[in-house]
Design a protein around this motif. Sequence first.
Motif, short mmCIF file in Angstrom:
data_model
loop_
_atom_site.label_atom_id
_atom_site.label_comp_id
_atom_site.label_asym_id
_atom_site.label_seq_id
_atom_site.Cartn_x
_atom_site.Cartn_y
_atom_site.Cartn_z
N ASP A 129 55.97 41.03 8.26
CA ASP A 129 54.60 41.55 8.25
C ASP A 129 53.63 40.51 7.71
O ASP A 129 52.52 40.35 8.22
CB ASP A 129 54.54 42.82 7.40
CG ASP A 129 53.13 43.37 7.30
OD1 ASP A 129 52.62 43.88 8.31
OD2 ASP A 129 52.53 43.30 6.19
N PHE A 130 54.07 39.78 6.69
CA PHE A 130 53.21 38.73 6.12
C PHE A 130 53.00 37.61 7.13
O PHE A 130 51.89 37.08 7.26
CB PHE A 130 53.84 38.20 4.84
CG PHE A 130 53.08 37.09 4.20
CD1 PHE A 130 51.88 37.32 3.55
CD2 PHE A 130 53.56 35.79 4.24
CE1 PHE A 130 51.17 36.29 2.96
CE2 PHE A 130 52.86 34.76 3.65
CZ PHE A 130 51.67 35.00 3.01
N ARG A 131 54.04 37.23 7.85
CA ARG A 131 53.90 36.18 8.87
C ARG A 131 52.92 36.61 9.95
O ARG A 131 52.09 35.81 10.41
CB ARG A 131 55.26 35.87 9.50
CG ARG A 131 56.17 35.05 8.62
CD ARG A 131 57.47 34.75 9.33
NE ARG A 131 58.31 33.84 8.56
CZ ARG A 131 59.48 33.38 8.99
NH1 ARG A 131 59.93 33.75 10.17
NH2 ARG A 131 60.19 32.57 8.24
N THR A 175 50.46 38.73 9.65
CA THR A 175 49.11 38.72 9.08
C THR A 175 48.55 37.31 8.98
O THR A 175 47.40 37.05 9.32
CB THR A 175 49.12 39.39 7.70
OG1 THR A 175 49.65 40.70 7.81
CG2 THR A 175 47.73 39.46 7.11
N ILE A 176 49.38 36.38 8.51
CA ILE A 176 48.95 34.98 8.39
C ILE A 176 48.61 34.41 9.77
O ILE A 176 47.64 33.68 9.95
CB ILE A 176 50.03 34.16 7.70
CG1 ILE A 176 50.14 34.55 6.22
CG2 ILE A 176 49.74 32.66 7.82
CD1 ILE A 176 48.90 34.25 5.42
N LEU A 196 52.03 35.22 -0.49
CA LEU A 196 53.04 36.28 -0.34
C LEU A 196 53.24 37.03 -1.64
O LEU A 196 53.31 38.27 -1.65
CB LEU A 196 54.36 35.66 0.14
CG LEU A 196 55.53 36.62 0.29
CD1 LEU A 196 55.25 37.66 1.34
CD2 LEU A 196 56.82 35.85 0.62
N PRO A 235 45.64 41.51 -1.54
CA PRO A 235 45.45 42.60 -0.58
C PRO A 235 44.27 43.48 -0.89
O PRO A 235 43.77 44.18 -0.03
CB PRO A 235 46.77 43.39 -0.69
CG PRO A 235 47.33 43.01 -2.02
CD PRO A 235 46.90 41.62 -2.25
N ILE A 270 58.84 42.91 4.90
CA ILE A 270 57.66 42.38 4.21
C ILE A 270 57.36 40.95 4.69
O ILE A 270 56.20 40.59 4.95
CB ILE A 270 57.88 42.40 2.68
CG1 ILE A 270 57.83 43.85 2.18
CG2 ILE A 270 56.84 41.56 1.96
CD1 ILE A 270 58.15 43.98 0.70
N THR A 271 58.40 40.15 4.83
CA THR A 271 58.21 38.76 5.27
C THR A 271 57.65 38.69 6.69
O THR A 271 56.73 37.92 6.97
CB THR A 271 59.54 38.00 5.19
OG1 THR A 271 60.07 38.10 3.86
CG2 THR A 271 59.35 36.54 5.53
N ARG A 304 50.12 39.20 -2.48
CA ARG A 304 49.93 40.36 -1.63
C ARG A 304 50.97 41.45 -1.90
O ARG A 304 50.66 42.64 -1.87
CB ARG A 304 50.00 39.94 -0.16
CG ARG A 304 49.82 41.10 0.81
CD ARG A 304 50.05 40.70 2.23
NE ARG A 304 48.91 40.08 2.87
CZ ARG A 304 47.82 40.73 3.30
NH1 ARG A 304 47.69 42.00 3.07
NH2 ARG A 304 46.87 40.12 3.92
N TYR A 305 52.21 41.04 -2.18
CA TYR A 305 53.31 42.01 -2.32
C TYR A 305 54.02 41.87 -3.67
O TYR A 305 55.24 41.99 -3.76
CB TYR A 305 54.35 41.80 -1.20
CG TYR A 305 53.82 42.03 0.18
CD1 TYR A 305 53.59 43.32 0.65
CD2 TYR A 305 53.55 40.96 1.02
CE1 TYR A 305 53.11 43.54 1.93
CE2 TYR A 305 53.08 41.17 2.31
CZ TYR A 305 52.85 42.45 2.76
OH TYR A 305 52.38 42.67 4.02
#
Length: 365
Positions: free
Chosen positions: A310-312, A314-315, A246, A328, A307-308, A249-250
């Motif tokens: 979106d990251f979840r 993606t994962i 995380l 990223p 952001i969180t 990436r961000y």
Amino acid sequence: MELMVLLNALVTRLLFVLHSLIGVWRVTEVKKEPKYWLLALLNLLLCLETGLTLKFKQGRGYKWFSPAIFLYLICTVPSLWLLEIHHGTQYCGNEPGAVQVNVTNQDFNQSRDSSRGSEGIDHHIIQTAKVFVNQLSTICETVWTLALHQTFLLLLVVGRWLLPIGMEITRDQLSQLLLMFVGTAADILEFASETLDIEDVRKNYVLLNAILAVWTWSMLQFPLDLAVQHIGCKPTASARRIPSLLFCRYSAELWNIGVSLFIQDGPFFIVRSILMGHFRIFNQLLVFFTAKNILVLTLQLYRLAVITLDFRATILQKSRKGEVSCCPCEPYEASTQATAEQDTEMKEFIDFPVREESQAPSKDQ
């Protein structure tokens, strides 16, 4: 090209030193004590940094951090503290100041005529400089302090622009950083001028120092370049953990959110809330900027949630395909399989979103 880099590095640091010396001069004028000239010794740190940068970096900047900006803060902030603390015992009169300036202008004209008629150009320059300094001395102290605040923030932005950039930051990233600094400087100047101009604040020494401490804390974001640079991570087992992924990436977005929450809007909101809630100080600007801080903090928390999520997502998508990525900017490699420890952590991390996605189609239907 190297000559321009060297010239920019030297000129920018020279501007920093000159501005710092003007601040020290104002402190000695206000305090009427020559011992405050010792504050000028702080500029030796900036001179040392200049020599080391020219020797080891050929004048170019460092990655993620600007020592020149940081040392400029160290050289200038103490003078502004002393001026603001002394500010409460000095008051300006409008008409007397104007009279003094007019008299000084007459003296200037007389000295100019006499120097032309009797003595040379050198004497004329010296007399002109003396008259100019006398004119500056007649300016009200509050005007001087506000002008030093304004030029301080302007020099931070312009100086960061003029300083040679390192190999790690691009010109596009620098332009983004400068635009962010302009908005940040405007907010900081508004916070300082708005809160420190309140009469009840000037009478409370502890509150005055607390506001200056928050102002100083907010200035510490200027030497850092993390707002526009992603922190890369190596493809190791520890780097593939969920928090590391995380952050990698961000990193820039998370840094901006952290600055707003803990360095700028968060502390500013706390100070303004204390002024209104505990000290019962209310005015139109104070209420407006408090509401503005609440709005910014809410939007930053919303951004963090986006952001969180979106990251979840993606994962979840990549874990189903057995793909892992650290950064990223790096392509996902299908051949890289997640370890057992990482799989367990991912299942715990995305357990709640999985149930949400399974229920989502039924709602749409």
